[in-house]
Structures are given as structure tokens and as C-alpha cells.
Design a protein around this motif. Sequence first.
Motif, PDB file in Angstrom:
ATOM      1  N   ARG A   1      28.164 -61.584  19.257  1.00  9.66           N
ATOM      2  CA  ARG A   1      28.132 -60.281  18.057  1.00  9.66           C
ATOM      3  C   ARG A   1      26.442 -60.203  18.097  1.00  9.66           C
ATOM      4  O   ARG A   1      26.146 -58.875  17.862  1.00  9.66           O
ATOM      5  N   GLN A   2      25.546 -60.850  18.304  1.00 14.39           N
ATOM      6  CA  GLN A   2      24.032 -60.683  18.024  1.00 14.39           C
ATOM      7  C   GLN A   2      23.866 -59.838  19.481  1.00 14.39           C
ATOM      8  O   GLN A   2      22.928 -58.786  19.338  1.00 14.39           O
TER       9      GLN A   2
ATOM     10  N   ASN B   1      28.966 -45.766  26.168  1.00 13.45           N
ATOM     11  CA  ASN B   1      28.332 -46.410  25.252  1.00 13.45           C
ATOM     12  C   ASN B   1      29.394 -47.711  24.559  1.00 13.45           C
ATOM     13  O   ASN B   1      29.318 -48.258  23.680  1.00 13.45           O
ATOM     14  N   GLN B   2      30.519 -48.061  25.194  1.00 10.47           N
ATOM     15  CA  GLN B   2      31.438 -48.901  24.713  1.00 10.47           C
ATOM     16  C   GLN B   2      31.949 -49.777  25.929  1.00 10.47           C
ATOM     17  O   GLN B   2      32.457 -49.036  27.144  1.00 10.47           O
TER      18      GLN B   2
ATOM     19  N   GLN C   1      23.858 -52.107  19.683  1.00 11.05           N
ATOM     20  CA  GLN C   1      24.197 -50.801  18.833  1.00 11.05           C
ATOM     21  C   GLN C   1      22.996 -50.387  18.087  1.00 11.05           C
ATOM     22  O   GLN C   1      23.104 -49.181  17.888  1.00 11.05           O
ATOM     23  N   ASN C   2      22.066 -51.306  17.874  1.00 11.33           N
ATOM     24  CA  ASN C   2      20.798 -50.999  17.128  1.00 11.33           C
ATOM     25  C   ASN C   2      19.722 -51.950  17.343  1.00 11.33           C
ATOM     26  O   ASN C   2      19.699 -52.946  16.464  1.00 11.33           O
TER      27      ASN C   2
ATOM     28  N   VAL D   1      17.322 -52.708  14.271  1.00 10.58           N
ATOM     29  CA  VAL D   1      17.684 -53.417  13.133  1.00 10.58           C
ATOM     30  C   VAL D   1      18.025 -54.811  13.666  1.00 10.58           C
ATOM     31  O   VAL D   1      17.596 -55.752  12.683  1.00 10.58           O
ATOM     32  N   ALA D   2      18.360 -54.961  14.838  1.00 14.75           N
ATOM     33  CA  ALA D   2      18.824 -56.355  15.114  1.00 14.75           C
ATOM     34  C   ALA D   2      17.341 -57.204  15.101  1.00 14.75           C
ATOM     35  O   ALA D   2      17.543 -58.229  14.563  1.00 14.75           O
TER      36      ALA D   2
ATOM     37  N   ARG E   1      28.893 -65.965  17.628  1.00 15.61           N
ATOM     38  CA  ARG E   1      27.937 -65.550  16.939  1.00 15.61           C
ATOM     39  C   ARG E   1      26.904 -64.863  18.086  1.00 15.61           C
ATOM     40  O   ARG E   1      26.446 -63.963  17.830  1.00 15.61           O
TER      41      ARG E   1
ATOM     42  N   VAL F   1      17.206 -61.284  14.972  1.00 14.63           N
ATOM     43  CA  VAL F   1      18.025 -61.610  16.131  1.00 14.63           C
ATOM     44  C   VAL F   1      16.932 -61.625  17.365  1.00 14.63           C
ATOM     45  O   VAL F   1      16.153 -60.784  17.340  1.00 14.63           O
TER      46      VAL F   1
ATOM     47  N   LEU G   1      16.303 -58.264  11.687  1.00 18.06           N
ATOM     48  CA  LEU G   1      17.100 -59.341  11.189  1.00 18.06           C
ATOM     49  C   LEU G   1      16.749 -60.612  11.794  1.00 18.06           C
ATOM     50  O   LEU G   1      17.506 -61.588  11.201  1.00 18.06           O
TER      51      LEU G   1
ATOM     52  N   SER H   1      33.188 -60.810  20.805  1.00 13.68           N
ATOM     53  CA  SER H   1      33.450 -60.312  19.421  1.00 13.68           C
ATOM     54  C   SER H   1      33.776 -61.883  18.539  1.00 13.68           C
ATOM     55  O   SER H   1      33.457 -61.611  17.366  1.00 13.68           O
TER      56      SER H   1
ATOM     57  N   GLN I   1      26.039 -57.736  20.723  1.00 15.69           N
ATOM     58  CA  GLN I   1      26.451 -56.487  20.146  1.00 15.69           C
ATOM     59  C   GLN I   1      25.578 -55.699  19.449  1.00 15.69           C
ATOM     60  O   GLN I   1      25.324 -54.348  19.578  1.00 15.69           O
ATOM     61  N   ALA I   2      25.113 -56.339  18.423  1.00 13.48           N
ATOM     62  CA  ALA I   2      24.050 -55.872  17.466  1.00 13.48           C
ATOM     63  C   ALA I   2      22.988 -55.253  17.880  1.00 13.48           C
ATOM     64  O   ALA I   2      22.442 -54.188  17.853  1.00 13.48           O
TER      65      ALA I   2
ATOM     66  N   ARG J   1      35.073 -51.200  26.036  1.00 10.08           N
ATOM     67  CA  ARG J   1      36.316 -50.577  26.129  1.00 10.08           C
ATOM     68  C   ARG J   1      36.534 -49.320  26.917  1.00 10.08           C
ATOM     69  O   ARG J   1      37.487 -49.323  27.471  1.00 10.08           O
TER      70      ARG J   1
END
Lengths: 292, 244
Positions: A167-168, A236-237, A174-175, A178-179, A164, A184, A182, A161, A170-171, A239
Amino acid sequence: MAEILQLVIAGLATGAIYALAAIGFTLLWQTSQTINFAQGEFVMLPAFFALVAMNWLGGPFWLSCLVAILVSILLLGMVFKLIVVDPMLKQGVLPLVISTIALGLLLREGAKDFYSAEAQPFPYIFPDRQISVLGVQLSLSQIGVLLIALAVIAALQLFLSRTRTGRQMQATAQNPTVARILGVPVERMIMYTFIINAALAAMASLLISPIYLAKFSNGEHLGLAAFVAAIVGGFNQVRGAIAGGLLVGVIDNLAAAYVSTGYRQSVPLILLVLFILFRPQGLLGRREERAV
Amino acid sequence: MSDSILQLDAVVGGYGKMTILNGTTTSIRRGRITTVIGPNGAGKSTMFKAIFGLLPLRSGRILFEGRDVTGHTPRMMLDAGVCYVPQGRNIFPELSVRHNLELGAVALKDQSGLPDRVAAMLKGFPILAEKADSQASTLSGGQQKLLEVARGLLLDPKLILIDEPSIGLSPLMVQEVFGILKALRGKGVTILLIEQNAKQALQMSDYGLVLELGQTRIEDTAANIRADPRIAQLFLGGGLQPIR
Ligand SMILES: Nc1ncnc2c1ncn2[C@@H]1O[C@H](COP(=O)(O)OP(=O)(O)OP(=O)(O)O)[C@@H](O)[C@H]1O
Ligand SMILES: [Mg+2]
């Protein structure tokens, strides 16, 4: 009351270890649609890497643990991705699933033939002593295991979290499409998740082997527990995987004490069925929703 | 007249054995809004994927600013100054709005300027600034689209490929998004837009491009296309968007 507390602490300790394996499981699924049915063996094997380094090569315990983690990252992380996952995923998810099942068998039989069919004692990282807290006897090693596992999980969460790169990742999870759009470096992020999965499995292995002893067949129960923890957590998580791991660990310890140790193995399965029937999206999970 | 920023030269490509782009040829004017229209399945979205390097070409060439960019990866297209906002929802629901925005700048060479860029972008999108630290999943559909546009703008692209941004948005939100596109044109940015809502899109566009079966049928000014009876019959009045 005191007894329940002891059982819960013991359950949280094993549960935190399941959580480590379940997190890796979830990460692999998220970033690369890999359902790793060899995950239990990935937790069984690193203890043997440490045993080889210690008993055959004469290394000190701490160094052997380090070697085990590094060898795991190399073999169960990078080589696994490049030699098993990449070529198989091109053929589809099912061939990959079958390959990981085969790999699990291979690792299990390999550990048996190469090292030993007997359960091997494994050194405790923390002294195996009881301490008394407010009149309740608690196992120091269990508390130590719990703390290490939670620290590893917290460090991973911070990495995912707060950095950078995290987060890349995580991106990418998650998708991925799209990553990529952008910019990534999706392939590299996927490799990182395989490396993290292997490191988490190695940590879990070093923490659980003093309790269960290192045995070639340990993967069966560990894999099932991690799988169920991941499903219970929503799959999918991260947590969710943590919560799922802790839950499976506690229930499995309470059941062993109050019902029968014989049923211990079936607890994760019962939990699995209950969740699939009544809460298929898992504890914290949300339904999958993806565009593009 | 403005010069051409992007050219497709007999582009052929598709999925598996299926050919979708059948020798697509076109030239897009710099600093203008060009709207691509065409029936469902004509290959409009596929054309964008091909331009952005998400679909390997079987033959043909793509030129951006006169340079051959055929076979470029998305990352290379970003570096060249192109951004792509695909159809549908394309945010990362579990990351904050701010972190979603930041991911638009992954390709930025000098990451030290990132916080300033993000802050400046948030200033331009007050709705997003308000929710900067909430999970992106808490945004409404329209706000999510704005986030995608803002994220795409973070690298100061020269050309924006935007695929059906108005789908699922309220009329007010559509106005807002179209307003942003017009403002960008004012700053010299080239916009290539796919729209089902062809009538409204052509109203603010300079040029139109009609794609059918993966080929360019008509290329003309937006005004001429709006006046073209064939178009009115085929696409503008064709059931989906009756002329009122
Ligand atoms: N990933 C894919 N794999 C296989 N076929 C696809 C894929 N994406 C699109 N197609 C097919 O390619 C054809 C062209 O699709 P495309 O999305 O480019 O059409 P479009 O002009 O954008 O249509 P729409 O107005 O519906 O968005 C369609 O027949 C579609 O079913
Ligand atoms: Mg489309």
C-alpha cells in the motif's frame, strides 16, 4: 468454434505475458515518470541470461531460470535505476526517454554480438503436448503459461493491496508528494517497483521464449505490445494493464489466424490508434488528477 | 502567556533562482491557533514547505521546541511531532478510507498499536467510519479534507500545519473543520493555519501573522489584527472577502 477457442486460449496465454510486461511499464510510469522504451528488450534479455547459465555454465534448467530472474533484478532493476534513470530523470523526462531508447538498442545489439544472431530454442516449462478438454484440443504448455502468468499477477495484486509495503507503493504511485509528507520512504518504494518490473520482465521472458524462440530482435514486438497494452489499459492502473495485455494478446492471435500473419505486428499499432482516437483514458483508466 | 513552540529565524529560500522567503522571522505560541494571512504569492505555503523540510533553506534557522530542525526531512519532522496537511486534495483516491488513514501512521515506531489507533480515530469521525472500506475517491470534498486531518492526527502531533483547509468546502463543512481545530487546541495541540477566509479564521484564532513578500509584516493577537485598519483594507476587505 473449437478453433476459435484454441485461438483465444493461445491469445490469452500470450496476452497474459504481455500483461506482465505492461504492468511493469505502468508501475514505473506511476512511481517515477519513467517511460521505459527498452521494456521489450527487458523481456527479450532474461532468456539469454538463462541460456548462458544453461549452455555456457552447464546449470540445470530450473537453476538457470532462477539465475536469470536474479540477474535481471540486479541489472534490469537496480543497476538500471541507479545508473540510467536516476541521473537522467534529473535532466528531465525527455533525456530519460531517449536514454531508454538507446539502452534498448544496446541490449539488442549486445544480445546479438554476445550470444547469437540466430533464434535460439528455449525449453518449455510445461510439456508441449495437446490435451483434449470436452473434445477441444488444447495446448498444455499454453494453459501452463496462462496459469503461471495469472498466478504471478494475482500474487502481485495481493502484495500491493494486502501488505503495508504494497500500500505504501500504491500511495507512492498515486501521489508521491503526499506519500513523502506522511513519511513513506518514497525512494525505497520506487526501487521496489524497479525490482518488481525486472522480475516481471524476467518471468515474461521465460514464459514467452519457448513460443517465440529467444532472439535478439524479439524486443521490438514485445515492447510495442506491452506499450499498447499499457495505453489501452489507461496507463495509470495495474488492472488496466492486465486487461490491455489480454486484449492485445487475443486480438493479435485472432488476426494472425483470420487475416494474415503478416499483419500480426501491426495489430497493436492499429489498436493504439483506435484507443488514442476514441478512448484516450483507456479501458479502465481515469483521467489524471493530482494536487500539490 | 504561553511559550514558543516554533521559531523561524531569518529564513531565506525559494524555487530555483527565485527567492520567496526573504528572511522570514516569527515565533509561534504553543497550544494556540495562529492564522497566517497575506496576499496571493506572499509565500505562505512556501513557509510551510520550508518548516516541514520540503524546501531546502538558503540560510536561516528553524527551531522546534528549542531544537534546531533546519534541514530535517519530512520524516524527521513527523518524528519530532509535526504534521502537515497541504493545500488541495491530498488523499490516495484508489485506496480505501481505512488504508488512507493507516498511511498516516507510516512513521509510527510500534506498528502493533496501529489497528487500535485507526479504530479510535474512526470513532472520532463517524462520517469516515461509515465509509471506512469504500475507495477514498467516493468521499465528498469536505469528507476528503476530514480524512486528511484525521490522517494527520494519527501520530498525535504537537504541531499541525494546515494550509487552506476551507477551500472548496461548504460553509457547514468549514464550520466542522474549524470546530475540529478548536477542539484540538483544547487538548493542547498547536495549530498553524493558512486561510484565505481570513475574517472567519481570525475569529477563532489566538494570534495572527501577516506575511508579505516573504517577510513578516505584522505579528499580533488575532483580535488586534482584526481591528487593524491596514489589515481590513489590505486583506479582509480586499475584494476576495468583502466585509458584510
Ligand atoms: N513548486 C514551485 N515552483 C516554482 N515556483 C513556485 C512553486 N510553488 C510556488 N511557487 C511560486 O512561489 C510564490 C509563492 O507561492 P506560495 O504558494 O508560497 O504563495 P501563497 O502565499 O501560499 O499564495 P496563495 O495564497 O496563492 O496560496 C508564487 O509566486 C508561486 O508562483
Ligand atoms: Mg498557498
